[in-house]
Motif scaffolding. Structure first.
Motif, short mmCIF file in Angstrom:
data_model
loop_
_atom_site.label_atom_id
_atom_site.label_comp_id
_atom_site.label_asym_id
_atom_site.label_seq_id
_atom_site.Cartn_x
_atom_site.Cartn_y
_atom_site.Cartn_z
N GLY A 17 6.53 5.93 -8.38
CA GLY A 17 6.20 4.94 -9.39
C GLY A 17 5.05 4.07 -8.92
O GLY A 17 4.73 4.01 -7.74
N PRO A 18 4.41 3.38 -9.85
CA PRO A 18 3.31 2.52 -9.46
C PRO A 18 3.80 1.36 -8.61
O PRO A 18 4.87 0.81 -8.86
N PRO A 19 3.03 0.98 -7.59
CA PRO A 19 3.41 -0.19 -6.80
C PRO A 19 3.35 -1.45 -7.63
O PRO A 19 2.87 -1.47 -8.76
N SER A 20 3.85 -2.55 -7.03
CA SER A 20 3.80 -3.83 -7.71
C SER A 20 2.37 -4.36 -7.73
O SER A 20 1.48 -3.84 -7.07
N THR A 33 -7.48 -9.51 1.98
CA THR A 33 -6.22 -8.94 2.42
C THR A 33 -5.24 -8.92 1.25
O THR A 33 -5.02 -9.93 0.60
N LEU A 34 -4.66 -7.72 1.01
CA LEU A 34 -3.75 -7.51 -0.09
C LEU A 34 -2.37 -7.13 0.44
O LEU A 34 -2.25 -6.47 1.47
N SER A 35 -1.34 -7.56 -0.28
CA SER A 35 0.01 -7.05 0.00
C SER A 35 0.66 -6.71 -1.33
O SER A 35 0.34 -7.28 -2.37
N TRP A 36 1.57 -5.74 -1.29
CA TRP A 36 2.24 -5.28 -2.51
C TRP A 36 3.60 -4.72 -2.13
O TRP A 36 3.92 -4.55 -0.96
N HIS A 68 -5.20 6.62 2.45
CA HIS A 68 -4.20 6.87 3.50
C HIS A 68 -3.71 5.58 4.13
O HIS A 68 -3.55 5.49 5.35
N VAL A 69 -3.49 4.57 3.30
CA VAL A 69 -2.94 3.31 3.79
C VAL A 69 -1.44 3.49 3.97
O VAL A 69 -0.73 3.82 3.03
N LYS A 70 -0.96 3.27 5.19
CA LYS A 70 0.44 3.55 5.49
C LYS A 70 1.34 2.33 5.31
O LYS A 70 2.56 2.46 5.30
N THR A 71 0.75 1.15 5.22
CA THR A 71 1.54 -0.07 5.12
C THR A 71 1.33 -0.70 3.75
O THR A 71 0.46 -0.28 2.98
N THR A 72 2.13 -1.71 3.44
CA THR A 72 1.98 -2.43 2.17
C THR A 72 1.20 -3.73 2.36
O THR A 72 1.25 -4.63 1.54
#
Length: 117
Positions: A17-20, A33-36, A68-72
């Motif tokens: 599903g799509p991330p937040s 810097t982004l977080s989701w 290929h971003v492995k983190t949120t």
């Protein structure tokens, strides 16, 4: 609009599903810097994320700024100073790409000029 059923048939539930909506946690003149939060996993959980950015002053289309971003949590670098960007995140799993997340709030990178004060 085309409603033909051409190509391979696959179940959409296989896709993540799509991330937040991405939250902006830090801004400099060249990076944001982004977080989701991850979306629903689908059959297989997301193995990585793609971050896309849009800026009217840079391009008229969405540009992939990270693969290929492995983190949120991720810092997007190489941005232009004093420019408004929008960001969105897609999840990837072996089945393919998720729908895009909601767009982030518009974020303006800092000005590269001399800082007063």
């Amino acid at each position: 609009g085309s409603s033909g059923s051409s190509g391979k048939n696959y179940d959409l539930s296989d896709l993540p599903g799509p991330p937040s909506k991405p939250q902006v946690t830090d801004v400099t003149k060249n990076s944001v810097t982004l977080s989701w939060q991850p979306g629903t996993p689908g059959t297989l959980p997301a193995s990585a994320y793609i971050i896309e950015a849009f800026s009217q002053s840079v391009s008229n289309s969405w540009q992939t700024v990270a693969n290929h971003v492995k983190t949120t949590l991720y810092t997007v670098r190489g941005l232009r100073p004093n420019t408004i960007y929008l960001f969105m995140v897609r999840a990837i799993n072996p089945q393919g790409l998720s729908d895009p997340s909601p767009m982030s709030d518009p974020v303006r990178t800092q000005d590269s000029g001399p800082s007063s004060g």
